[in-house]
Every structure is written in structure tokens, then in C-alpha cells.
Design an enzyme around this catalytic site. Structure first.
Site, short mmCIF file in Angstrom:
data_model
loop_
_atom_site.label_atom_id
_atom_site.label_comp_id
_atom_site.label_asym_id
_atom_site.label_seq_id
_atom_site.Cartn_x
_atom_site.Cartn_y
_atom_site.Cartn_z
CE LYS A 8 -3.96 1.93 2.58
NZ LYS A 8 -4.84 1.73 3.75
CB SER A 57 -8.29 3.42 2.70
OG SER A 57 -7.42 2.85 3.67
CB SER A 113 -8.42 0.48 5.45
OG SER A 113 -9.22 1.62 5.33
N1 GLN Z 1 -13.40 3.86 6.38
C1 GLN Z 1 -12.66 4.30 7.53
C2 GLN Z 1 -12.25 5.75 7.35
O1 GLN Z 1 -12.57 6.29 6.36
C3 GLN Z 1 -11.50 3.41 7.80
C4 GLN Z 1 -10.34 3.67 6.96
C5 GLN Z 1 -9.15 2.87 7.35
O2 GLN Z 1 -9.27 1.81 7.99
N2 GLN Z 1 -7.98 3.38 7.00
O3 GLN Z 1 -11.63 6.34 8.16
#
Ligand code: GLN
Length: 484
Positions: free
Chosen positions: A75, A150, A174
Site C-alpha cells: 500500500k 482504503s 481498510s
Molecule cells: N473507512 C474508515 C475511514 O474512512 C477506515 C479507513 C481505514 O481503515 N484506514 O476512516
């Protein structure tokens, strides 16, 4: 050969069926031809071939371990020395890290070959990978659908068989949501298990690095290599890492699975709920026992998370100011204007929204009402889990309320987007290990994910239960059309 698992590649490399260089070349070639998925921000072809040829030399000498010569993708928020690390943001578009994240370093030491850096929601804020400066990633199971977020670039890459494994980070879901929406196995370990050194911070008390792959077994191998104490991360835990691989074969007979009624509500798509119910019956067939449990403060998870995560983000992202590195606006008259113009140009709309919310909930007059209150709720949520785990070994439910939704469906409604995290972010609030594994498909052929939450530092049990489920199912073996 491109569609094999980590372990299958490992075996083939050992038996000289093909070399790491050949495998790396094939995957890079496939990645270039699948550029339309937009899974990658950067392909690191030269470096990958060097690492692969080094791995081949080790293998030829009979040296190296099970991961030597196995390709993976990172990532794009793990710092990689000499390679661009953008975090999906314009503000880091030109940032080349002078050092490697500990996780990157450890996987390289294990012999893994980095193919490239994957697309993601900007600063990991999002559930669909639509918040990237580099455009949305597409889901290999349906090109008009999101891959989840994400870590959506990582998930799309593994689902399209462009790499057998990928790293991700999970602050509120994410790793698990993209794993669910792309038909993969993905684990977020306990907070502190994997070093956060060199992982660009979003919400430091929630962020955890982890892995996505085709099987739980592959996750166990990669997680083993990335886990463990790191003196460069003061929140990493100085505790021995259990032998995850060895624990996979333990019997799951007698294991107690907790089913929180809060995870089986009306908000869940019926096809998803049905697949999870069938999967639970299958686990019972394998000797596990189920009990009903309560997580009474579950409903507070989303509001609590969406106060704390932005609060921490507003502090963490203060460092991106155009002074030392990253994007700097070209037009300004004084330093205040330089900060303003740089941050206005550098951050996208979702990041700006979080920074405003974060600064607001931390401000005098609102701090007690929002931030402190959310911290108290976080404690209650964690206590609910502690109580539940007195009675069970694993908690099971759906990972996400729906399968992959169409690109654009939720971009105008941030709250709808936040609601995708309804089952995932409580594990982050409590610091617990959790994973998603493929558990079926809906009528449109889109993957469904089953969520397993474990006791603190007990990654081994969720990997073990997931592994036995996978020995008896083949959801994780299905390949999206056109990617075989
Ligand atoms: N969907 C969550 C957010 O927008 C989690 C994102 C993540 O785990 N990085 O913060």
C-alpha cells in the site's frame, strides 16, 4: 502460474518449476496489461527484478525461507527507500522516502519481492478507494464497482492475480473491507503487533499494518514475517509472536464462536446475511460451538470512531505544510499564505473534511463534549469485547453490510460512506485482531466477506478457524472473469 497462492509459488520456486525473475516478469507484464484497474500508483520494475534475481541466487544455494522470491505489493503509505510514497495524496505526490518502513524492511529480509505501490484513499480516509488523487481503483469482480477501501489498490491487485499478497493498513476496516469486497483473506493484527514505523500516520491509536492474500494460510506466513517488537515504534509490543503457521492445523473442535445480535441486524443485505449464516453452520459442522453474545455499545462505534480518527488525523497531518517535503504552492506572499495555499491545493475534499472535524472536536468548548465523550465510549466498547471473550474464542459476523457497490454511489454522502465501517471499526477501537475471509457470492457474482474478531494478541485463533473454513470451501479459489 500467475494465479497461484504464496505457498504454491514457494513450492514451485523450490522445485525450480520457474524462477522468481520469471514470476516477477510475468506479474509485471500482467499488471501493465491491467492498467485499467488503476490498482497501482507506482510499479517498481527495476528494483523488483533485482530483488527477484537476488532471491533466485539464494534459492539456488538452498538458502532463504518460505517467502524468498515471492512477489508482493505495498500500500502506498508504507515508506519505501528511494521509491515514491504518495499516500494517495497530491501533497506527497513528489515525496521519495529516505528510509524503509519496518514492515517493508522485514518483508524484504524475508526475501519478498516488491512489485509496486498500490492505490488507496487519500491518507487512508475512505471505504472505497474513490478518495485517491490518482483516481478510483476498479474492482476486478465488476469494473463499475468499488474494490472497498482504503487499501483498495492492494485488494484489486491480489484479486486480479497481479500479486499473490499485498500489505494494507486498517484504521477502521481498510484491510478487511477491501478483502471482503474483492473476495480475499485479509488480517488486521492486534494493535502493537506490527510496527507502525514508516507507516504514514492517519490515526495513530487505531492504525495497524497487515496483509491480504488468497488464503488464511498465506496470511499466516506473511504476518509471521512482519510481526514483532520494533524499538523504533514505541507502541509496538514487546511480546513473543506465536507460531501462526503451526497453529493453523490445530483442531477447531470445541472452539466457541460468539454471535453478537448487533451484527445480524436489518441493515445487512439479505444475501450477505444468508451467506454468513450458512458459513456459521459449516463451522458448527466442523466442531465449533456457537453462543449468542451482546456487544451493547456497538451502535456507538461509528460516531465514536468518526470523532477520534479525525481528531488524531488533524494532529498527524499538521506536518504536511510545504516546508520540509511534499507539495508546495507556487504562489504566495508570506508564510501563512504559503501554508494555506499548499494545504488547500495538496489535500482532497475528504481529508479537508476530517481535518475540520478533528480541529473542531479538539477545540476549547467542544473537547469535553466530543473528544472526551468519544474516549469514554471507546472504553465501553472495549469492555464489551472483554466481557464477550470470557465466553467465546472468536466473534463472527459479516465484514460489510453489502457487497461491492457502484463507483460514485456514495461519494456525495459521506455519512453513507462511513456506515460501511459499522462492523469493522470497533475492533480498531478495542485494539483487537480481526480478519475477513471469502464466504460466498451474491446473485450478481460479487464476493461476500465473513468477519472474525479475536482476543487481544490472539491472531492465531482467527487464522486457525479461517484456515479450517477454507479447507472445506472454495470461495477463496474463485478467480474474477478475465483474470485467470
Ligand atoms: N473507512 C474508515 C475511514 O474512512 C477506515 C479507513 C481505514 O481503515 N484506514 O476512516
Amino acid at each position: 502460474m500467475e494465479c497461484r497462492t504464496v505457498l504454491e509459488h514457494s513450492q514451485a520456486l523450490k522445485e525450480r518449476e520457474y524462477s522468481s525473475v520469471e514470476l516477477t516478469q510475468a506479474l509485471l507484464e500482467k499488471s501493465r496489461s491491467c492498467a485499467g484497474l488503476n490498482a497501482f500508483i507506482t510499479l517498481t520494475e527495476e528494483q523488483a527484478l533485482e530483488q527477484a534475481s537476488h532471491a533466485d541466487k539464494l534459492i539456488a544455494k538452498g538458502e532463504g525461507g518460505p517467502l524468498t522470491g515471492i512477489p508482493l505489493v505495498h500500500k502506498d503509505l508504507f515508506c519505501t527507500k528511494g521509491v515514491r510514497t504518495t499516500c494517495g495524496s497530491r501533497i506527497l505526490d513528489n515525496f521519495i522516502s529516505p528510509y524503509d518502513a519496518t514492515l517493508v524492511e522485514r518483508l524484504e529480509q524475508a526475501g519478498m519481492v516488491m512489485l509496486g505501490k498500490t492505490n488507496m484513499d487519500e491518507f487512508a480516509m475512505g471505504s472505497s478507494t474513490e478518495n485517491s488523487y490518482y483516481g478510483p481503483t476498479r474492482n476486478p469482480w465488476g469494473h463499475e464497482r468499488v474494490p472497498g477501501g482504503s487499501s483498495g489498490g492492494s485488494a484489486a491487485a491480489v484479486a486480479a492475480r497481479l500479486a499473490p499478497a499485498a500489505t494494507g493498513t486498517d484504521t477502521g476496516g481498510s484491510i478487511r473491507q477491501p478483502a471482503a469486497l474483492c473476495g480475499l483473506s485479509g488480517i488486521k493484527p492486534s494493535y502493537g503487533r506490527v510496527s507502525r514505523y514508516g507507516m504514514v500516520a492517519f490515526a495513530s491509536s487505531l492504525d495497524q499494518g497487515g496483509v491480504m492474500a488468497l488464503t488464511s494460510e498465506d496470511c499466516a506466513y506473511v504476518l509471521q514475517a512482519m510481526s514483532g517488537f520494533d524499538k523504533k515504534d514505541s507502541t509496538s509490543i514487546d511480546q513473543p509472536v506465536p507460531d501462526y503457521v503451526n497453529a493453523l492445523s490445530d483442531s477447531i473442535s470445541g472452539k466457541v464462536i460468539g454471535l453478537p445480535k448487533e451484527f445480524f441486524t436489518d441493515g445487512v443485505d439479505e444475501e450477505v446475511a444468508q451467506a454468513i449464516r450458512e458459513s456459521i453452520s459449516m463451522l458448527e459442522g466442523l466442531g465449533a460451538r456457537t453462543i449468542d453474545i451482546d456487544l451493547p455499545n456497538s451502535a456507538a462505534g461509528i460516531p465514536c470512531y468518526y470523532v477520534l480518527a479525525p481528531a488524531e488525523a488533524s494532529s498527524n497531518l499538521a506536518r504536511f505544510d510545504g516546508v520540509r517535503y511534499g507539495h508546495r504552492a507556487s504562489e504566495y506572499t508570506d508564510i501563512t499564505e504559503m501554508y494555506e495555499a499548499t494545504r488547500s491545493e495538496g489535500f482532497g475534499p475528504e481529508v479537508k473534511r476530517r481535518l475540520l472535524i478533528g480541529a473542531y472536536v479538539l477545540s476549547i468548548g467542544y473537547f469535553e463534549a466530543y473528544y472526551v465523550k468519544a474516549q469514554k465510549l471507546r472504553r465501553l466498547i472495549a469492555d464489551d469485547f472483554s466481557k464477550a471473550f470470557e465466553k467465546c474464542d472468536v466473534i463472527v459476523g459479516p465484514t460489510a453490510p453489502t457487497t461491492a457497490f457502484p463507483i460514485g454511489l456514495k461519494t456525495d454522502d459521506p455519512v453513507q460512506m462511513y456506515l460501511n465501517d459499522v462492523f469493522t471499526n470497533s475492533a480498531n477501537l478495542a485494539g483487537l485482531p480481526a480478519m475477513s475471509i471469502p464466504a460466498g457470492f451474491d446473485g450478481q457474482g460479487l464476493p461476500i466477506g465473513m468477519h472474525l474478531i479475536g482476543k487481544y494478541l490472539d491472531e492465531a485463533t482467527i487464522l486457525n478457524v479461517a484456515h479450517h473454513y477454507q479447507l472445506n470451501t472454495d470461495w477463496h479459489r474463485r478467480i474474477p472473469e478475465g483474470y485467470a
